[in-house]
Scaffold this motif. Structure first.
Motif, PDB file in Angstrom:
ATOM      1  N   ILE A   1       0.839  -1.207   0.000  1.00  0.00           N
ATOM      2  CA  ILE A   1       0.000   0.000   0.000  1.00  0.00           C
ATOM      3  C   ILE A   1       0.870   1.252   0.000  1.00  0.00           C
ATOM      4  O   ILE A   1       0.611   2.214  -0.744  1.00  0.00           O
ATOM      5  CB  ILE A   1      -0.969  -0.015   1.213  1.00  0.00           C
TER       6      ILE A   1
ATOM      7  N   GLU B   1      -1.770  -1.626  -5.133  1.00  0.00           N
ATOM      8  CA  GLU B   1      -3.037  -1.923  -4.483  1.00  0.00           C
ATOM      9  C   GLU B   1      -3.244  -3.438  -4.359  1.00  0.00           C
ATOM     10  O   GLU B   1      -3.317  -4.137  -5.371  1.00  0.00           O
ATOM     11  CB  GLU B   1      -4.194  -1.316  -5.288  1.00  0.00           C
TER      12      GLU B   1
ATOM     13  N   GLY C   1       2.182   2.130  -3.317  1.00  0.00           N
ATOM     14  CA  GLY C   1       1.185   2.381  -4.352  1.00  0.00           C
ATOM     15  C   GLY C   1       0.747   1.147  -5.113  1.00  0.00           C
ATOM     16  O   GLY C   1       0.099   1.245  -6.156  1.00  0.00           O
TER      17      GLY C   1
ATOM     18  N   LYS D   1     -13.573  -1.039  -0.285  1.00  0.00           N
ATOM     19  CA  LYS D   1     -13.058  -0.863  -1.645  1.00  0.00           C
ATOM     20  C   LYS D   1     -14.167  -0.991  -2.693  1.00  0.00           C
ATOM     21  O   LYS D   1     -13.936  -0.766  -3.873  1.00  0.00           O
ATOM     22  CB  LYS D   1     -11.960  -1.901  -1.957  1.00  0.00           C
TER      23      LYS D   1
ATOM     24  N   ASP E   1      -4.983  -6.937  -4.256  1.00  0.00           N
ATOM     25  CA  ASP E   1      -6.245  -7.337  -4.858  1.00  0.00           C
ATOM     26  C   ASP E   1      -7.025  -8.241  -3.898  1.00  0.00           C
ATOM     27  O   ASP E   1      -6.604  -8.499  -2.778  1.00  0.00           O
ATOM     28  CB  ASP E   1      -6.022  -8.038  -6.207  1.00  0.00           C
TER      29      ASP E   1
ATOM     30  N   THR F   1     -11.946  -4.720   2.676  1.00  0.00           N
ATOM     31  CA  THR F   1     -12.296  -5.074   1.295  1.00  0.00           C
ATOM     32  C   THR F   1     -13.664  -4.502   0.930  1.00  0.00           C
ATOM     33  O   THR F   1     -13.885  -4.092  -0.203  1.00  0.00           O
ATOM     34  CB  THR F   1     -12.305  -6.605   1.063  1.00  0.00           C
TER      35      THR F   1
END
Length: 417
Positions: free
Chosen positions: A140, A145, A143, A177, A147, A174
């Motif tokens: 994180i 991300e 940068g 997101k 999954d 999650t």
């Protein structure tokens, strides 16, 4: 290395076959002398030979050699070859390459490999959840991300350790997101709750995923069914089984075996037999596992003769009893006081090429002790130890109880020593 290769020559002259340990030692020797090309040639020869295939340690040794030379690309190529073959890379292999990439300041490549390793659950399956947390945080920060698979792997790690609150927090992350939430995320957490017998929490998640328009798959249903069965909630399991079919999700052989096992263990044999007939009518693959479940159910309800008939009829169905089938039979016969028959079955299984395991030995030893046949139990304890198995907690507890009595059975005296 010169002397080592001479010894290898002697191997062949004497008609001896070097094994994987021999070759791995030689590969390591080449690497210690910085002879990486010769080490690589030897592992290639092993792969082509067929008789003595490299194992994960052999591959790991060569990976380390490539990394020591700074040849990360060769190490990664070998990693890919492992992933394609039967010998999969372990945490050590991944870590060696990641460490080498970091030392060569290829941090992004290292993080990407970390992420890939996470997607294979490598860290979480080996219980290294703290390290897995660090990886996710690093991803994180840089940068990258994570999954759904990465988050699900971390959740699985927490679930494995029984840290359900942390698993729930990752799940909520999650959810935040939005697009990342899928059946895998829900199923992972549902599985964790069921494994720790928190079936109500699992059911709430199941209902929540349905409200969000996500369609539970067979794995999700099987997980919940297993949770209900293991907590004795057979009615709930049967309702879910019916709901599954009404929603258009077809039960597979695993679904039937879970419910069949639950019914048998909860002494609902007539319903179990109905379910078995349903499986036969649907022409599902009924293997020795299903018959083993039925055998256990028959013994639980005291139907020893029926269990014996079912077991004897397996060969006519083209099925061979496995070690679990024999262990269930031995356990049932011992509970019924038929210890001589159980002992004969132990001998029979070895004669038919099905070696008893630790569970089999512990089962018959407990059966003999409970039937006050301590001398025969002692013979099998000795045999069990010679074969490299040891007493489990239940057997040990039983033996300790006997040793703590005022009058110790003379047959048990060797155990005191």
């Amino acid at each position: 290395m010169g002397f080592s290769l001479s010894v290898l020559g002697k191997f062949f002259k004497l008609g001896l076959e070097p094994d994987v340990f021999t070759f791995t030692t030689l590969i390591n020797g080449f690497l210690l002398e910085n002879r990486v090309a010769e080490a690589a040639a030897l592992i290639h020869k092993m792969m082509m030979g067929g008789n003595c295939q490299p194992n994960v340690v052999t591959y790991g040794t060569l990976v380390k050699g490539f990394c020591m030379k700074g040849n990360n690309s060769a190490a990664i190529r070998l990693l890919r070859k492992m992933e394609e073959g039967a010998c999969k890379p372990n945490l050590v292999v991944y870590s060696t390459i990641i460490d080498s990439l970091c030392k060569d300041t290829l941090v992004d490549d290292a993080l990407n490999l970390f992420s890939e390793m996470m997607s294979k659950d490598a860290l979480c399956k080996e219980g290294m959840v703290v390290e897995a947390e660090g990886v996710v945080e690093m991803m994180i920060q840089r940068g990258i991300e994570p999954d759904t698979v990465t988050y699900s792997s971390l959740m699985a790690g927490y679930c494995f350790r029984g840290e359900m609150e942390k698993a729930q927090k990752v799940f909520e992350l999650t959810l935040s997101k939005g697009s990342m939430v899928n059946v895998v995320s829900y199923s992972t957490l549902i599985n964790g709750y069921c494994k720790h017998k928190k079936v109500d929490e699992a059911m709430m998640l199941f209902l929540d995923m349905s409200h969000k328009g996500l369609v539970p798959n067979t794995i999700t249903y099987n997980t919940l069914l297993d949770g209900f069965c293991k907590t004795g909630r057979i009615q709930d399991a049967q309702k879910l089984f019916s709901k599954m079919q009404s929603c258009g999700q077809l039960p597979d052989a695993q679904t039937y075996s879970i419910l069949l096992d639950g019914l048998c263990k909860n002494r609902q044999l007539s319903r179990a037999m109905q379910l078995f007939c349903e499986m036969e009518a649907k022409k599902l693959d009924i293997d020795v596992v299903i018959y083993s479940i039925l055998l256990e159910g028959l013994f639980i309800t005291g139907k020893i003769e029926s269990a014996r008939d079912l077991f004897c009829g397996l060969s006519s169905k083209g099925l061979r009893p496995d070690v679990r089938t024999y262990t269930i039979m031995i356990n049932g016969l011992c509970i019924g006081g038929l210890t001589s028959e159980a002992k004969n079955l132990l001998v029979e299984m070895e004669g038919k090429g099905c070696s008893p395991n630790g569970c089999t030995y512990n089962t018959i030893i407990r059966g003999l002790i409970r039937n006050k046949e301590t001398s025969r139990a002692m013979v099998l304890i000795q045999q069990m130890v010679e074969k490299g198995f040891s007493a489990d907690a239940s057997t040990t507890e039983l033996i300790v109880h006997l040793l703590s009595k005022d009058e110790v059975d003379p047959a048990l005296l060797p155990l005191i020593k």
